[in-house]
Scaffold this active site. Structure first.
Site, PDB file in Angstrom:
ATOM      1  CG  ASP A   1      -2.071   1.027   1.430  1.00 19.39           C
ATOM      2  OD1 ASP A   1      -2.246   1.634   0.231  1.00 19.39           O
ATOM      3  OD2 ASP A   1      -2.900   0.758   2.176  1.00 19.39           O
TER       4      ASP A   1
ATOM      5  CG  ASN B   1      -7.728  -3.646   4.491  1.00 18.43           C
ATOM      6  OD1 ASN B   1      -7.479  -4.694   5.481  1.00 18.43           O
ATOM      7  ND2 ASN B   1      -7.041  -3.546   3.557  1.00 18.43           N
TER       8      ASN B   1
ATOM      9  CG  ASP C   1      -2.670  -7.474   8.632  1.00 22.18           C
ATOM     10  OD1 ASP C   1      -2.026  -7.731   7.826  1.00 22.18           O
ATOM     11  OD2 ASP C   1      -3.521  -6.117   8.645  1.00 22.18           O
TER      12      ASP C   1
ATOM     13  CG  ASP D   1      -5.280  -5.629   1.610  1.00 20.25           C
ATOM     14  OD1 ASP D   1      -6.084  -6.515   2.441  1.00 20.25           O
ATOM     15  OD2 ASP D   1      -4.498  -4.916   2.398  1.00 20.25           O
TER      16      ASP D   1
END
Ligand code: DGJ
Length: 721
Positions: A344, A463, A531, A461
């Site tokens: 990111d 989120n 994570d 990803d």
């Protein structure tokens, strides 16, 4: 051969005891059989699921008064238990009464056709027997033959039932950075529900996989165990109903809450698959069957060993730029890595991705950070002999983005309510039920690869959950289709991407392991496990995850110490030894390693390359669970021909008088002799170096491999001589 096998599997038998004209279907895998009766005019019944049996044993099944349970119970007529199907017919009738109209076997597929006794409403039950692993996939196709729309209120994928007192369930649950925590408990009377309502991330809390142990408390390598996994990218529900202590029925499918689905005349609905296996080798046997199925059938590119990579996230977070990326590339190249992934932070023009409040959706390079764009990063990697990968979060946007400014109608929203925003206070979910959004999401990957033909890897990803339940694309009478149509749209987009880019390596990520589900795996090569990169917590997270998912798909990275999530200080050897049991990677600035650590990391990467085929393609045997090991834990990997193995043991707690257990191995050839070598022992001596033992001795008697300090570990390589 396959043909003969399937013809033999379908055999009408006549019974006088309790069964007149019973027509039995055997769904056979190499080591298992599911036996159903399929008499026309009645409902399909499950009678047996266990070790493979021959047709001549069908009588034994009936004589033993085994289970006899509806294979797809429908609501409103005969079943007062939990149901798999509930329909409101065109005339408003809410009851359904299914009866068999026929059954057939085509190759590995068994299809049982049912029709409602009073309505033109059809259901086909599918059972697919995998000939290279012991997994059976079952799903359902429901068709509306009525003259007006009907409403599916409940539409499960499949049902499994068993009779056994004292059965236990193993299931997995968690949260961000603590995924796949394992719970094992006896099945008691009542209903146990395992459910996900996130809307987007199917594994954010509970996981859609369970094991049912028939011989009491679950054991790793002994006992009868059934494994079940619902392969679906969206909301799901697994119901386990226990009646009278003995009878346990599992019904699994898309969660019916807020997802009633209307079928117009002539339309059909195919449910996701429920994958099942049965093993007499404990939970480990179930895991190995799922891993093999993953390699052979379900995981994208399941036979291709994965590269060792460095991901930029924990090294620099969003502070990526050309210089720092090149430094990290130099670092991983020196250590022997093969791939660099920029995470990111690389994109955004008007709304630069300097933090998580803006930029998602604006997939153009931030030229202040990367003046020469992605091509320059890729070239820098190539110049260093590395492959290159990049992070995207394609199904998302921020309210501060050029994408949202141009297409406010593309996000999930309800016209009369204020938007509920996620990460950064601005994140929003795109409406994947909308074909225009699907095209846009496809174009993100397509443009990246077209602009960078040598792009090797993408980290995909996700989120946020479905906070705003509403679609401006779906009509008002179809709003309850949202979760299903979102995921159908997502899957068809992924299919398009895979059709065009079969060799692109794609990692699945959802704030860690929030999407770990077999429904995704046909499109992805691997997933980010969590994570949380703390090696001690990872022992637990990886232990749970490995129950259903193969190590080659589990991205496990060595990160900095103190760890960024927990602050724990753990030696580099232990961090490597924990990460090496999956797809090894690193997630730190290699320049933060001191000289001694750098030399160690080089050796570890080189060693991993040697053992990589055993870890990524071999059979996994979990040995001592971190949940029960009193601060110790061990597992091993063995090649299919049992000629090579790698054993790992860890100590993650310490107090005076804590004795190292004797380590018992598993999966070896008992009659073979193995020579042992130790990789960089954290104890003073390589005690086992060069010593030889029989497989039988290592499994039965085991080794006293001492681990004295907290965070000491041993990795022992075994080679048959
Ligand atoms: C969540 C992922 O799990 C992390 O690895 C990282 O990619 C961040 N997102 C980036 O925002």
């Amino acid at each position: 051969m396959k043909k003969i096998f399937s013809l033999l599997a379908f055999c009408p038998l006549l019974f006088s005891v309790g069964k007149l004209s019973a027509k039995d279907v055997f769904v056979n895998t190499p080591k298992t059989t599911l036996m159903l009766s399929v008499n026309e005019g009645s409902t399909p019944r499950i009678h047996y699921y266990g070790s493979r049996i021959s047709h001549s044993q069908a009588q034994e099944i009936y004589d033993a008064m085994s289970i006899n349970y509806d294979a797809y119970p429908a609501f409103g007529r005969t079943s007062f238990d939990e149901t798999a199907l509930s329909v409101t017919h065109a005339d408003g009738n809410m009851s359904t009464e299914l009866a068999i109209t026929g059954s057939r076997q085509e190759g590995d597929l068994t299809i049982i056709s049912l029709k409602d006794k009073a309505y033109k409403f059809f259901v086909d039950l599918y059972y697919k027997a995998n000939s290279e692993s012991d997994v059976i996939e079952t799903w359902t196709v429901i068709r509306n033959g009525e003259k007006k729309p009907i409403r599916l209120e409940q539409y499960a994928s499949g049902v499994m039932t068993l009779r056994q007192e004292g059965a236990w369930i193993t299931h997995f649950h968690g949260t961000w950075a603590a995924e796949s925590q394992m719970t094992e408990e006896p099945l008691t009377p009542g209903l146990k529900t395992i459910v996900n309502h996130d809307g987007v991330r199917t594994a954010m809390d509970d996981r859609a996989e369970v094991m049912i142990s028939l011989d009491g408390k679950p054991q790793e390598n002994s006992g009868r165990v059934i494994g079940a996994a619902l392969c679906w990218t969206g909301n799901y529900k697994l119901r386990l109903e226990t009646r009278g202590k003995y009878r346990h029925t599992l019904i699994a499918g898309i969660d019916e809450l807020h997802t009633a689905y209307t079928l117009r005349p002539g339309e059909s609905f195919q449910t996701p698959e429920l994958a099942l296996t049965y093993s007499t080798e404990g939970k480990g046997g179930v895991s190995r069957a799922f891993h093999r199925w993953g390699h052979n059938v379900k995981l994208h590119n399941g036979h291709q060993v994965r590269d060792i990579l460095l991901n930029s996230w924990e090294g620099v977070y969003m502070n990526v730029n050309q210089e720092v990326c090149e430094q990290m590339m130099d670092g991983i190249r020196e250590l022997g890595g093969e791939l660099f992934v920029v995470d990111d932070g690389w994109f955004g023009r008007k709304y630069r991705r300097t933090d998580d409040t803006q930029g998602l959706g604006d997939w153009m390079t931030d030229t202040q950070k990367l003046p020469d764009g992605v091509p320059a990063l890729l070239k820098a990697a190539e110049d260093r002999g590395l492959k290159f990968g990049i992070w995207i979060e394609p199904e998302m946007t921020n309210s501060k983005s050029e994408l949202y400014e141009a297409h406010p109608d593309w996000v999930l929203a309800h016209p009369t309510r204020e938007l509920s925003k996620g990460r950064g206070g601005t994140q929003l979910v795109l409406d994947m039920s909308n074909p225009k959004v699907q095209d846009y999401v496809f174009s993100i990957v397509d443009n990246l690869v077209k602009g960078n033909p040598k792009l090797h890897y993408i980290k995909w990803d996700c989120n946020m959950s479905m906070n705003n339940y509403g679609s401006s694309y779906l009509t008002s009478d179809r709003q309850s289709h949202l979760v299903v149509d979102f995921h159908r749209g997502l899957r068809s987009t992924l299919e398009r991407i895979r059709a065009k880019y079969p060799d692109l390596v794609i990692q699945l990520c959802a704030g860690g392991g929030g999407r770990v589900n077999w429904g995704f795996m046909p499109y992805f090569d691997e997933f980010w496990v969590s994570d949380d990169t703390d090696a001690q917590q990872r022992l637990f997270i990886q232990w749970g995850t490995s129950h259903f998912f193969p190590t080659m798909a589990m991205a496990q990275h060595v990160s900095a110490s103190p760890n960024h999530q927990t602050g724990r200080i753990i030696p580099l050897k232990f961090r490597f030894d924990v990460a090496m049991t999956g797809r090894l990677g690193m997630e730190m600035k290699p320049s933060d390693l001191n000289d001694r650590e750098r030399e160690y990391a080089k050796k570890a990467v080189a060693f991993y390359k040697e053992i990589r085929p055993v870890i990524q393609l071999g059979d996994q045997y979990r040995l001592l669970s971190p949940y029960e090991g009193n601060g110790f834990c061990s597992q091993m990997f063995v090649t299919e021909d049992k000629s090579e193995a790698v054993f790992f043991c860890y100590k993650f707690e310490h107090y005076v008088d804590l004795h190292t257990p004797r380590w018992h191995m598993a999966g070896l050839d008992p009659d073979a002799t193995y020579r042992l070598t130790e990789f960089e022992c954290s104890e003073h001596e390589h005690y086992f170096e060069g010593k030889t033992f029989s497989g039988k001795f290592l499994m039965e008697t085991g080794l006293d491999a001492n681990l004295s300090r907290q965070f000491s570990s041993r990795v022992i390589r075994l080679k048959k001589i």
